[in-house]
Motif scaffolding. Structure first.
Motif, PDB file in Angstrom:
ATOM      1  N   SER A   1       8.945   3.029   4.644  1.00 44.46           N
ATOM      2  CA  SER A   1       8.798   4.192   5.509  1.00 44.46           C
ATOM      3  C   SER A   1      10.155   4.873   5.619  1.00 44.46           C
ATOM      4  CB  SER A   1       8.301   3.782   6.896  1.00 44.46           C
ATOM      5  OG  SER A   1       8.148   4.922   7.728  1.00 44.46           O
ATOM      6  N   LYS A   2      10.145   6.122   6.007  1.00 41.02           N
ATOM      7  CA  LYS A   2      11.403   6.826   6.197  1.00 41.02           C
ATOM      8  C   LYS A   2      12.112   6.262   7.423  1.00 41.02           C
ATOM      9  CE  LYS A   2       9.736  11.084   4.088  1.00 41.02           C
ATOM     10  NZ  LYS A   2       9.408  12.520   4.289  1.00 41.02           N
TER      11      LYS A   2
ATOM     12  N   ARG B   1       0.827  -1.210   0.000  1.00 41.54           N
ATOM     13  CA  ARG B   1       0.000   0.000   0.000  1.00 41.54           C
ATOM     14  C   ARG B   1       0.859   1.257   0.000  1.00 41.54           C
ATOM     15  NH1 ARG B   1      -4.164  -1.165   4.893  1.00 41.54           N
ATOM     16  NH2 ARG B   1      -2.219  -0.884   6.047  1.00 41.54           N
ATOM     17  N   PRO B   2       0.426   2.303  -0.703  1.00 46.23           N
ATOM     18  CA  PRO B   2       1.162   3.581  -0.667  1.00 46.23           C
ATOM     19  C   PRO B   2       0.934   4.273   0.680  1.00 46.23           C
ATOM     20  CG  PRO B   2      -0.853   3.813  -1.935  1.00 46.23           C
ATOM     21  CD  PRO B   2      -0.750   2.362  -1.592  1.00 46.23           C
ATOM     22  N   GLY B   3       1.724   5.296   0.949  1.00 45.86           N
ATOM     23  CA  GLY B   3       1.573   6.030   2.204  1.00 45.86           C
ATOM     24  C   GLY B   3       2.239   7.382   2.127  1.00 45.86           C
ATOM     25  N   HIS B   4       2.050   8.172   3.181  1.00 46.90           N
ATOM     26  CA  HIS B   4       2.600   9.535   3.195  1.00 46.90           C
ATOM     27  C   HIS B   4       3.997   9.607   3.803  1.00 46.90           C
ATOM     28  CE1 HIS B   4      -1.249  11.185   1.920  1.00 46.90           C
ATOM     29  NE2 HIS B   4      -1.859  10.529   2.908  1.00 46.90           N
ATOM     30  N   LEU B   5       4.418   8.539   4.466  1.00 49.05           N
ATOM     31  CA  LEU B   5       5.720   8.554   5.136  1.00 49.05           C
ATOM     32  C   LEU B   5       6.721   7.609   4.491  1.00 49.05           C
ATOM     33  CD1 LEU B   5       4.486   8.541   8.853  1.00 49.05           C
ATOM     34  CD2 LEU B   5       5.202  10.497   7.487  1.00 49.05           C
TER      35      LEU B   5
ATOM     36  N   GLN C   1      11.646   7.759  -0.669  1.00 47.21           N
ATOM     37  CA  GLN C   1      11.566   8.481  -1.939  1.00 47.21           C
ATOM     38  C   GLN C   1      11.322   7.562  -3.129  1.00 47.21           C
ATOM     39  OE1 GLN C   1      14.996  10.924  -2.625  1.00 47.21           O
ATOM     40  NE2 GLN C   1      14.232  11.769  -4.556  1.00 47.21           N
TER      41      GLN C   1
END
Length: 453
Positions: A310-311, A23-27, A30
């Motif tokens: 994730s970052k 799944r895509p995410g905001h955190l 790159q």
């Protein structure tokens, strides 16, 4: 029906992992691209080296295997002791005396299907630098500053800089480092050239406790005083000229027996073999629950590095469970003049400088003082101090100019391994030099070599 059940079980096995990778995410990182193939690539191509198979190392192997990593290797020089069994959960009473790395690898492979773990029962210094280059990520579960410093230097030795002194991304060897001390612990992410390396923040570690020699020799009051007397004074008296090796069981046993005699003489209790090891090697007691928490943090960071789901942590997490629960993330700054992860110390040489002259210079350099250095270039040993067979094979290179032994390509890496003092103890280390040959600047863009010591 059987195949359907197997498929269902396998799908359920990776349910939680798929929530991160599909799944895509905001955190996210790159370059993160969600999809089932990401999990497949993680399992097929990513290689992780776990350094240490003790309390933290056992947890790391288990967590990484359950997180989808299938190509793991572990290196540890110790054998299992009875005192390990209360927290190093992969070991059993019948395993006492066996190599930790071998037993830990076998136990995880027995419980987690599909994972392959290759054990290495040896010292970390016994492996050449090229061995470490095969891994995508290095996870540290160590209990000493010296060992961390060595692995950090090895990982940083692969780092190359471009003409503007910016790190080349493809040469970065990521590391995750965990450490515990009782109910306290830390997890950190090290991206050489980007985040601070271990050496950049060596000041975080408090200086070792030192006892006045007069106290050790005349008025010992604790078990530690008796042990340090046997280690620092008695050993030299009875083994003049013979260096003490903390990793030699016979040496450690001798110190333990001498410390026990001295403790009995002064009516002091508490001298045990395990405590003797702790004092001499500065080993910190570990607690199983702390190891589990810190290992989980390190394994998660390794997963982030490998997949970009994730970052990553930025860049140092501390955990304190002494009274209640407290965690904190601190961002430390990279030391731009670091001898290990920085571009290196500039050193200018005449093209006629021989390899022997270069080695002599390493011992005299005011910021290095390296003893018995060995030199390698692009996987080729230019000169090796040991073993004797390699020393004999490479001895003829000593009289040849270093310039001729290297290709005239800017920013090449010369590996130089040697001995230096860390916390008043001699230890293997890796340092960086930037070698510029006089008169070769124009037309060859300044011969710029990162040297590892």
């Amino acid at each position: 029906m059987a195949d359907g059940n197997a498929s269902s079980v396998d799908a359920g096995r990776w349910r939680d992992l798929d929530k991160l990778l599909l799944r895509p995410g905001h955190l996210v990182g790159q370059n993160f691209e969600p999809g089932a193939e990401l999990r497949d690539d993680l399992q097929a191509y990513v290689k992780v080296l776990v350094v240490g198979a003790g309390g933290l190392g056992c947890e790391l192997l288990k967590d990484l295997a359950l997180s989808g990593f299938r190509n793991l290797e572990v290196i540890d020089m110790d054998r299992i002791e009875v005192s390990n069994l209360n927290r190093q959960f992969l070991f059993r009473l019948e395993d006492v005396g066996k190599p930790k790395a071998e037993v830990a690898a076998l136990r995880v492979m027995e419980r987690v299907s599909g994972v392959n773990i290759v054990p290495h029962f040896c010292r970390i210094e016994d492996k050449d630098i090229e061995f470490y280059s095969d891994f995508n990520i290095i996870a540290l579960g160590l209990d000493s500053v010296e060992a961390r410093s060595y692995i950090n230097a090895v990982a940083c030795s692969f780092l190359e800089y471009d003409s503007e002194d910016k790190p080349c991304e493809e040469t970065i060897k990521p590391m995750v480092d965990g450490g515990t001390e009782g109910f306290k612990g830390h997890a950190r992410v090290i991206l050489p050239g980007i985040t601070p390396c271990f050496e950049c923040t060596i000041w975080l570690f408090p200086p070792q406790v030192k006892f006045p020699l007069c106290t050790l020799a005349e008025t010992p009051r604790t078990a530690a005083h008796c042990i340090e007397y046997a280690h620092l004074i008695k050993w030299n008296e009875e083994h003049s000229g013979k260096p003490f090796d903390a990793d030699n069981p016979e040496h450690m046993q001798w110190v333990y027996l001498q410390a026990l005699k001295r403790a009995e003489l002064f009516g002091i209790s508490g001298v045990t073999y395990s405590f003797t090891q702790g004092v001499v090697k500065n080993i910190i007691p570990a607690i199983a629950s702390t190891n589990a928490i810190i290992s989980a943090a390190c394994a998660l960071e390794a997963l982030k590095m490998a997949t970009g789901c994730s970052k990553t942590l930025s860049n140092y997490l501390t955990y304190n469970g002494v009274e209640g629960l407290h965690t904190k993330v601190t961002e430390f700054v990279k030391d731009k003049d670091c001898l290990v992860c920085g571009p290196g110390i500039p050193i200018e040489l005449d093209p006629s400088t021989t390899l022997q002259m270069f080695i002599d210079l390493l011992g005299e350099h005011p910021r290095l003082f390296l003893q018995k250095p060995s030199v390698a270039y692009r996987g080729k040993n230019l000169y090796m101090q040991a073993p004797p067979v390699l020393e004999e094979m490479t001895r003829s290179n000593l009289q040849l100019p270093l310039f001729e032994l290297m290709d005239t390509v800017p920013k090449d890496v010369v590996h130089v391994t040697g001995m230096t003092k860390v916390n008043d103890r001699k230890t293997s280390c890796v340092r960086k030099l930037r070698v510029i040959f006089k008169g070769i600047r124009d037309g060859i863009t300044d011969m710029d070599t990162s040297s590892t010591v």
